[in-house]
Design an enzyme around this catalytic site. Structure first.
Site, PDB file in Angstrom:
ATOM      1  N   LYS A  77      42.697  64.103  70.591  1.00  0.00           N
ATOM      2  CA  LYS A  77      42.863  64.672  71.816  1.00  0.00           C
ATOM      3  C   LYS A  77      44.351  65.312  72.196  1.00  0.00           C
ATOM      4  CE  LYS A  77      39.466  61.796  74.372  1.00  0.00           C
ATOM      5  NZ  LYS A  77      39.236  61.132  75.456  1.00  0.00           N
ATOM      6  N   ASP A 114      37.859  63.885  81.520  1.00  0.00           N
ATOM      7  CA  ASP A 114      37.699  62.743  81.512  1.00  0.00           C
ATOM      8  C   ASP A 114      38.112  62.026  82.766  1.00  0.00           C
ATOM      9  OD1 ASP A 114      37.188  61.819  78.844  1.00  0.00           O
ATOM     10  OD2 ASP A 114      39.202  61.992  78.255  1.00  0.00           O
ATOM     11  N   GLY A 140      47.359  49.296  80.251  1.00  0.00           N
ATOM     12  CA  GLY A 140      47.526  50.151  78.908  1.00  0.00           C
ATOM     13  C   GLY A 140      48.439  51.283  79.446  1.00  0.00           C
ATOM     14  N   GLY A 143      46.923  56.671  75.356  1.00  0.00           N
ATOM     15  CA  GLY A 143      46.414  58.232  75.880  1.00  0.00           C
ATOM     16  C   GLY A 143      45.329  57.821  76.803  1.00  0.00           C
ATOM     17  N   TYR A 229      33.074  50.704  76.187  1.00  0.00           N
ATOM     18  CA  TYR A 229      31.667  50.386  76.547  1.00  0.00           C
ATOM     19  C   TYR A 229      31.160  49.856  75.229  1.00  0.00           C
ATOM     20  CZ  TYR A 229      31.383  55.098  74.294  1.00  0.00           C
ATOM     21  OH  TYR A 229      31.370  56.224  73.402  1.00  0.00           O
TER      22      TYR A 229
HETATM   23  P1  ATR Z   1      44.364  55.083  73.419  1.00  0.00           P
HETATM   24  O1  ATR Z   1      44.807  56.528  73.114  1.00  0.00           O
HETATM   25  O2  ATR Z   1      42.980  54.846  73.015  1.00  0.00           O
HETATM   26  O3  ATR Z   1      44.620  54.732  74.752  1.00  0.00           O
HETATM   27  P2  ATR Z   1      46.525  53.796  72.058  1.00  0.00           P
HETATM   28  O4  ATR Z   1      47.612  54.934  72.324  1.00  0.00           O
HETATM   29  O5  ATR Z   1      46.620  53.192  70.726  1.00  0.00           O
HETATM   30  O6  ATR Z   1      45.249  54.262  72.417  1.00  0.00           O
HETATM   31  O7  ATR Z   1      46.645  52.840  72.925  1.00  0.00           O
HETATM   32  C1  ATR Z   1      46.112  51.648  73.189  1.00  0.00           C
HETATM   33  C2  ATR Z   1      46.365  50.822  74.325  1.00  0.00           C
HETATM   34  O8  ATR Z   1      45.745  49.406  74.242  1.00  0.00           O
HETATM   35  C3  ATR Z   1      48.018  50.420  74.646  1.00  0.00           C
HETATM   36  O9  ATR Z   1      48.364  50.234  75.966  1.00  0.00           O
HETATM   37  C4  ATR Z   1      48.054  48.871  73.649  1.00  0.00           C
HETATM   38  O10 ATR Z   1      49.049  48.227  74.133  1.00  0.00           O
HETATM   39  P3  ATR Z   1      50.669  48.483  73.362  1.00  0.00           P
HETATM   40  O11 ATR Z   1      51.240  49.774  73.881  1.00  0.00           O
HETATM   41  O12 ATR Z   1      51.437  47.033  73.852  1.00  0.00           O
HETATM   42  O13 ATR Z   1      50.158  48.662  71.816  1.00  0.00           O
HETATM   43  C5  ATR Z   1      46.781  48.399  74.187  1.00  0.00           C
HETATM   44  N1  ATR Z   1      46.292  47.307  73.502  1.00  0.00           N
HETATM   45  C6  ATR Z   1      45.571  47.275  72.433  1.00  0.00           C
HETATM   46  N2  ATR Z   1      45.354  46.207  71.946  1.00  0.00           N
HETATM   47  C7  ATR Z   1      45.721  45.305  72.846  1.00  0.00           C
HETATM   48  C8  ATR Z   1      45.487  43.824  73.085  1.00  0.00           C
HETATM   49  N3  ATR Z   1      45.034  43.176  72.216  1.00  0.00           N
HETATM   50  N4  ATR Z   1      45.886  43.271  74.322  1.00  0.00           N
HETATM   51  C9  ATR Z   1      46.527  44.041  75.173  1.00  0.00           C
HETATM   52  N5  ATR Z   1      46.692  45.506  74.963  1.00  0.00           N
HETATM   53  C10 ATR Z   1      46.222  45.862  73.986  1.00  0.00           C
END
Ligand code: ATR
Length: 289
Positions: A77, A114, A140, A143, A229
């Site tokens: 993306k 989105d 979170g 992205g 989902y």
């Molecule tokens: P995306 O582009 O799909 O949002 P990403 O940039 O890898 O993917 O971000 C994943 C998000 O999920 C992040 O906010 C991550 O938290 P961190 O910044 O601390 O890594 C969060 N995340 C992933 N696994 C998690 C978990 N088990 N508990 C809480 N937050 C989680």
């Protein structure tokens, strides 16, 4: 088993698709081809999965081709926005594109639907949600969260960002007026003034010590949404339902982003007579999710 439509298309068919890695699980081909069949279009929507470091080359090869456009999913993306010749405001704000459109002159336009999908899902499954007063909490800082924060800030809401890694929340909040990053310790206070909580982490969030959303602190009329989902009813949504809160699922958002994508790719609105949510649910069930 969901019903498969056999769609005939000619040598002049309009071609569009989705690009991701992996793309095997994508429900977009099912959704768009169901709309194509119901609208009787001479068109087809296909999945593509180039190697992660070959994305730019893959898109270059399509410039000035016969491809109308592509939806873009993870992990491409951000790269999609970066390579585009122009971008709409939602894509620039989100720092990412989920739709690329190719014109006859060889230019690529990036868009992001989105945010529309997010608001569509809320309107559909929690009508009246926007009349809530207080703040929106986004869980979170990746992205997906950035896209959600961008759409909510533009819509005029005050957003509090909570993330396992707080520095990422701080960096994200700095990008937007109207958003700030929260300390984990104050989470219950923030939830007490929230009318909407959106999970934009990639996790289903089952009571994880490092980010354990205190749903019990939410006001009773609050809405809880999960962008995940798979599964459709995540642990977070299950907990919210157990508390009697309204919930919104990620499949509604997927359909909500697909509607304007279809309009852009095929130049007409989606045919209303086909229930793509039911088709997607059947496919998820068949896949055991
Ligand atoms: P995306 O582009 O799909 O949002 P990403 O940039 O890898 O993917 O971000 C994943 C998000 O999920 C992040 O906010 C991550 O938290 P961190 O910044 O601390 O890594 C969060 N995340 C992933 N696994 C998690 C978990 N088990 N508990 C809480 N937050 C989680």
């Amino acid at each position: 088993m969901w019903r498969r439509e056999v769609t005939a298309f000619s040598g002049a068919a309009r071609v569009a698709g989705v690009v991701g890695a992996p793309v095997r699980q994508s429900l977009s081909p099912l959704i768009h081809n169901a709309w194509i069949a119901a609208a009787g279009l001479d068109a087809v929507y296909v999945p593509f999965s180039p190697e992660a470091d070959k994305f730019d080359a893959f898109i270059s090869g399509l410039r000035r081709g016969s491809m109308a456009g592509l939806n873009v999913t993870l992990p491409f993306k951000q790269a999609a926005l970066a390579l585009a010749d122009r971008a709409d405001e939602p894509a620039r704000a989100a720092g990412a594109a989920n739709l690329l459109l190719f014109d006859d002159a060889g230019a690529v336009e990036a868009r992001n639907t989105d945010g529309i999908g997010l608001l569509y899902a809320l309107d559909l499954q929690a009508p009246g949600w926007a009349a809530g007063s207080g703040v929106v909490v986004v869980l979170g800082a990746g992205g997906a969260a950035r896209g959600a924060v961008a759409a909510l800030v533009v819509a005029g809401f005050t957003v509090r960002i909570v993330n396992r890694t707080r520095e990422r929340a701080v960096m994200l909040a700095q990008t937007f007026d109207g958003a700030d990053a929260m300390e984990g310790e104050r989470l219950a206070d923030v939830f007490a003034e929230a009318f909407l909580v959106i999970n934009a982490t990639s996790a289903g969030l089952e009571g994880r010590g490092d980010l354990d959303p205190p749903l019990q602190a939410l006001p009773p009329q609050a809405v809880v949404m999960d962008m995940v989902y798979r599964p459709l009813c995540t642990p977070l949504l299950r907990q919210a339902q157990a508390r009697g809160l309204q919930t919104v699922d990620g499949l509604a958002m997927l359909v909500g982003q697909a509607i304007p994508s279809f309009q852009a790719l095929f130049g007409r609105p989606v045919p209303p007579q086909v229930d793509v949510r039911a088709l997607a649910l059947a496919a998820l069930e068949e896949g055991g999710q």
